[in-house]
Design a protein around this motif. Structure first.
Motif, short mmCIF file in Angstrom:
data_model
loop_
_atom_site.label_atom_id
_atom_site.label_comp_id
_atom_site.label_asym_id
_atom_site.label_seq_id
_atom_site.Cartn_x
_atom_site.Cartn_y
_atom_site.Cartn_z
N PRO A 151 1.05 -1.18 -0.09
CA PRO A 151 -0.06 -0.19 -0.21
C PRO A 151 0.37 1.43 0.16
O PRO A 151 0.63 2.15 -0.49
N ALA A 152 1.87 1.41 0.86
CA ALA A 152 2.92 2.64 0.53
C ALA A 152 3.79 3.17 -0.01
O ALA A 152 4.70 3.73 -0.54
N THR A 153 3.70 1.88 -1.00
CA THR A 153 4.62 1.53 -1.95
C THR A 153 3.90 2.82 -3.47
O THR A 153 3.16 2.17 -4.01
N PRO A 154 4.52 3.54 -3.70
CA PRO A 154 3.78 4.11 -5.09
C PRO A 154 3.34 3.45 -6.37
O PRO A 154 4.57 2.77 -6.23
N ALA A 155 2.59 3.83 -7.13
CA ALA A 155 2.75 2.83 -8.36
C ALA A 155 3.20 3.35 -9.35
O ALA A 155 4.13 2.79 -10.44
N ILE A 194 -5.29 1.99 -7.58
CA ILE A 194 -5.57 1.27 -8.44
C ILE A 194 -5.05 2.17 -10.03
O ILE A 194 -5.27 2.08 -10.90
N ALA A 195 -5.72 2.94 -9.27
CA ALA A 195 -6.35 4.47 -11.08
C ALA A 195 -5.28 4.36 -11.18
O ALA A 195 -5.00 4.94 -12.31
N SER A 196 -4.43 4.63 -10.04
CA SER A 196 -2.97 5.64 -10.69
C SER A 196 -1.92 4.37 -11.63
O SER A 196 -1.37 4.74 -12.30
N VAL A 197 -2.61 2.71 -10.87
CA VAL A 197 -1.64 1.95 -11.85
C VAL A 197 -2.38 1.56 -13.58
O VAL A 197 -1.48 1.76 -14.16
N LYS A 198 -3.63 1.80 -13.26
CA LYS A 198 -4.27 1.37 -14.70
C LYS A 198 -3.81 2.95 -15.88
O LYS A 198 -3.58 2.97 -16.55
N ARG A 199 -3.49 3.72 -15.25
CA ARG A 199 -2.78 4.62 -16.04
C ARG A 199 -1.77 4.77 -16.08
O ARG A 199 -1.31 4.75 -17.48
N LEU A 200 -0.87 3.93 -14.81
CA LEU A 200 -0.10 4.20 -15.82
C LEU A 200 0.88 2.45 -16.54
O LEU A 200 1.13 2.71 -18.12
#
Ligand code: DX5
Ligand code: ZN
Length: 218
Positions: A122-126, A161-167
């Motif tokens: 959880p604490a690791t950024p996308a 989840i949305a940040s990962v999806k954007r990436l």
């Protein structure tokens, strides 16, 4: 046996199954419509709990032919990759936090001919996986702090989840969510971009596995 289809994958986690009859549980969950079986390997070092290792996974392999989605919460994981491949893993997911050399480690998993996954606490950024996306088939977004089943879905998880999806964008990479997934939390995870739902207690904790899996899909 397919990793790529269907569009939404439900992957029950064996961590919440009845440990006195794991082979029967694996067979029953596949029979009830599970797409993959999620196997949580914990070492009491990377996470504060100990589960099971490659010998157990190997023993379960004949119980079903659905893909084995092996989630390694162990550090180091590099010395054990070959053992999990030999045990019958179809995909191996390792934590970005569990190695100094993520790129090399992911390449090594690829060389074994299995699907390659990377998981984020959880604490690791996308952004931690921005430079290794070309090496992976799956990103696992931890929606609880790993170590135990039955925890609550973190409220800020949909944003992550949305940040990962954007990436990830249009790349053919699956986005898996793991932890606290229930019929109540699954819609937010799916809306944010998740297409693989791991669920332990919300499936193995119910008496009707088929109904529990269907409830996650709807
Ligand atoms: C947590 C594990 C999960 C766990 C999920 O460390 O990685 O796969 O089994 O369990 P539930 O669905 O009960 O939160
Ligand atoms: Zn897991």
């Amino acid at each position: 046996m397919s990793w790529d289809a269907p569009s939404l994958v439900v992957a029950p986690s064996l961590l919440a199954a009845d440990y006195t009859r794991l082979g029967a549980e694996a067979a029953a969950i596949a029979e009830a419509g599970a797409d993959w079986l999620h196997l949580d390997v914990m070492d009491g070092h990377f996470v504060p709990n100990i589960s099971f290792g490659p010998a157990l996974i190997k023993a379960l392999r004949p119980a079903t032919d659905i893909p084995f989605d092996v989630h390694l919460m162990i550090e180091p994981f590099e010395p054990y990759i070959a053992h999990f491949v030999d045990a019958g893993a179809n995909g191996i997911t390792v934590h970005a936090e569990a190695t100094r050399h993520l790129d090399r480690a992911l390449e090594a998993i690829r060389d074994h001919g299995v699907k390659v996954g990377v998981a984020l606490n959880p604490a690791t950024p996308a952004s931690a996986i921005e430079n290794v996306l070309h090496r992976v088939d799956l990103v696992c977004v931890m929606t609880v702090n790993p170590g135990f089943g039955g925890q609550r879905f973190l409220p800020n998880a949909p944003e992550k989840i949305a940040s990962v999806k954007r990436l990830v964008g249009d790349r053919p990479i699956r986005i898996e969510v793991d932890g606290g997934i229930t019929a109540e939390t699954a819609p937010a995870a799916k809306a944010a971009g998740a297409d693989v739902l791991v669920a332990g207690s919300a499936v193995f904790g119910k008496s009707d596995y088929r109904q529990a899996i269907a409830a996650l899909r709807d």
